[in-house]
Design a protein around this motif. Structure first.
Motif, PDB file in Angstrom:
ATOM      1  N   ASP A 103       0.825  -1.206   0.000  1.00 17.62           N
ATOM      2  CA  ASP A 103       0.000   0.000   0.000  1.00 17.62           C
ATOM      3  C   ASP A 103       0.861   1.258   0.000  1.00 17.62           C
ATOM      4  N   THR A 104       2.170   1.094   0.010  1.00 15.78           N
ATOM      5  CA  THR A 104       3.091   2.229  -0.054  1.00 15.78           C
ATOM      6  C   THR A 104       3.948   2.076  -1.314  1.00 15.78           C
ATOM      7  N   HIS A 142     -13.599 -16.803  18.829  1.00 13.24           N
ATOM      8  CA  HIS A 142     -13.284 -15.402  19.099  1.00 13.24           C
ATOM      9  C   HIS A 142     -12.197 -14.940  18.129  1.00 13.24           C
ATOM     10  N   ALA A 143     -12.334 -13.725  17.638  1.00 10.11           N
ATOM     11  CA  ALA A 143     -11.362 -13.165  16.710  1.00 10.11           C
ATOM     12  C   ALA A 143     -11.378 -11.651  16.838  1.00 10.11           C
ATOM     13  N   THR A 144     -10.312 -11.024  16.335  1.00  4.90           N
ATOM     14  CA  THR A 144     -10.268  -9.568  16.323  1.00  4.90           C
ATOM     15  C   THR A 144      -9.762  -9.100  14.971  1.00  4.90           C
ATOM     16  N   THR A 145      -9.829  -7.810  14.760  1.00  9.56           N
ATOM     17  CA  THR A 145      -9.340  -7.174  13.536  1.00  9.56           C
ATOM     18  C   THR A 145      -9.170  -5.698  13.843  1.00  9.56           C
ATOM     19  N   HIS A 146      -8.793  -4.914  12.862  1.00 12.16           N
ATOM     20  CA  HIS A 146      -8.673  -3.472  13.086  1.00 12.16           C
ATOM     21  C   HIS A 146     -10.036  -2.914  13.481  1.00 12.16           C
ATOM     22  N   TRP A 147     -10.035  -1.996  14.437  1.00  9.81           N
ATOM     23  CA  TRP A 147     -11.299  -1.459  14.954  1.00  9.81           C
ATOM     24  C   TRP A 147     -12.183  -0.880  13.847  1.00  9.81           C
ATOM     25  N   SER A 148     -11.571  -0.335  12.782  1.00 13.02           N
ATOM     26  CA  SER A 148     -12.355   0.336  11.751  1.00 13.02           C
ATOM     27  C   SER A 148     -13.161  -0.629  10.890  1.00 13.02           C
ATOM     28  N   VAL A 149     -12.790  -1.914  10.872  1.00 11.15           N
ATOM     29  CA  VAL A 149     -13.531  -2.901  10.082  1.00 11.15           C
ATOM     30  C   VAL A 149     -14.145  -3.988  10.962  1.00 11.15           C
ATOM     31  N   SER A 182      -5.122  -5.711   4.459  1.00 12.66           N
ATOM     32  CA  SER A 182      -5.206  -4.761   3.348  1.00 12.66           C
ATOM     33  C   SER A 182      -6.138  -3.625   3.735  1.00 12.66           C
ATOM     34  N   ARG A 183      -5.915  -2.459   3.135  1.00 11.07           N
ATOM     35  CA  ARG A 183      -6.816  -1.323   3.367  1.00 11.07           C
ATOM     36  C   ARG A 183      -8.179  -1.560   2.717  1.00 11.07           C
ATOM     37  N   HIS A 184      -8.196  -2.325   1.646  1.00 13.92           N
ATOM     38  CA  HIS A 184      -9.429  -2.543   0.884  1.00 13.92           C
ATOM     39  C   HIS A 184      -9.713  -4.045   0.884  1.00 13.92           C
TER      40      HIS A 184
END
Length: 328
Positions: free
Chosen positions: A49-50, A121-128, A74-76
């Motif tokens: 992404d950079t 149980h799982a986690t991910t970035h807060w925004s998604v 990924s961002r998308h």
């Protein structure tokens, strides 16, 4: 494991952890613990992404299994899922056969897409996190965890949380002392205090549009040891108590009392997790953070973190338990 558009820092961070671990082991006259390879659907350079590209030296193959695999986010992520069906198929095939399969940030969607996270149980970035819940309702999403282990499946929060997860790998594989040395070299917590929202009060104070409220928030964060009655804060803002409470809630998204309690708890968490402060009594920490008593701090810890202050502190000095990163 990478693919076009992967998050560069999420790949570089964990790779750095494993490299530092190998360096420390070699200094001790021991063999390296990690042989890190970059894999993709095809061998060759993969754009992140950079501006950075990573060179994939391995093509994913269900017949050539690694001991461990880490999938970068990924961002998308919806586009990434559509464009990387080969990775989804590979994950479904190899997950039951390898020692550990980790997904960083939105990489959790690759695991969820296969059904591997159903009932786990799982986690991910807060925004998604909401998107993960909506798209895969069978997954038990913890939006605040830094990382979560469910059997041989690991998921982490966004970007730098991949470093936390990689340090947990090192602690499992090579012991607490080596993991602590790596964390010290990288100037990061071995087990960072709190979850994804650990600095929420400071972030909230930076996002507030009203200058007088933002300045008051900064003052609160610098004076947590004081009583901080809301009436006093309203006077400092030059407002009636009712108008102040309404404006603060609208601007910050939480009430004044909730903002103060969260800030006090976060400060207490940092003191409890700080190795240099391990001898500080809980009563002293409570007073420094503005809690009415050590029992008050204990009640807030139980309500917010589901552990006592002592149990929280122990999680940063005892062998790896997953706490501070969320344990499944």
């Amino acid at each position: 494991m990478v693919y076009p558009g992967f998050k560069a820092l999420e790949a570089i961070g964990p790779m750095s952890v494993f490299e530092y671990a190998n360096i420390h082991l070699q200094r001790q006259g021991k063999p390296a613990a990690y042989d890190v390879k970059i894999a993709a659907a095809q061998v060759g350079p993969v754009r992140s992404d950079t501006l950075m590209c990573l060179e994939a030296t391995k093509a994913i193959n269900p017949l050539a299994l690694p001991d461990d695999a880490i999938i970068v986010g990924s961002r998308h992520i919806r586009d990434a899922l559509e464009e990387n069906g080969a990775i989804i198929d590979w994950v479904a095939h190899v997950a039951p056969k390898i020692q550990r399969l980790a997904a960083l940030c939105s990489g959790a969607f690759f695991l969820a897409k296969t059904g591997l996270l159903d009932g786990k149980h799982a986690t991910t970035h807060w925004s998604v996190a909401r998107q993960l819940k909506d798209d895969f309702p069978a997954v038990q999403v913890d939006a605040d965890a830094i990382f979560i282990r469910s059997g041989n499946l690991w998921t982490s929060a966004g970007v730098t949380a991949g470093i936390d997860l990689a340090l947990a790998f090192v602690e499992d594989d090579c012991g607490h002392e080596l993991a602590l040395e790596v964390a010290s070299d990288m100037v990061v917590y071995l087990k960072r205090p709190g979850g994804q929202s650990q600095f929420s009060t400071h972030l909230l104070s930076q996002k507030t549009a009203q200058t007088n409220i933002r300045e008051l928030q900064q003052w609160i964060l610098s004076n947590l040891h004081q009583r901080l009655p809301v009436s006093q804060l309203a006077d400092m803002a030059g407002m009636s108590l009712r108008n102040f409470a309404r404006l603060f809630q609208r601007e910050v998204g939480v009430s004044t009392s909730e903002f103060i309690e969260t800030a006090r708890l976060e400060t207490a968490q940092r003191l409890l997790a700080d190795v240099s402060e391990q001898g500080m009594p809980v009563k002293t920490i409570a007073a420094r953070c503005g809690f009415a008593s050590d029992d008050h701090l204990r009640r807030v810890c139980q309500k917010r973190l589901h552990v006592s202050p002592t149990q929280y502190r122990d999680s940063f000095t005892s062998p790896h338990s997953g706490q501070g990163g969320g344990s499944g």
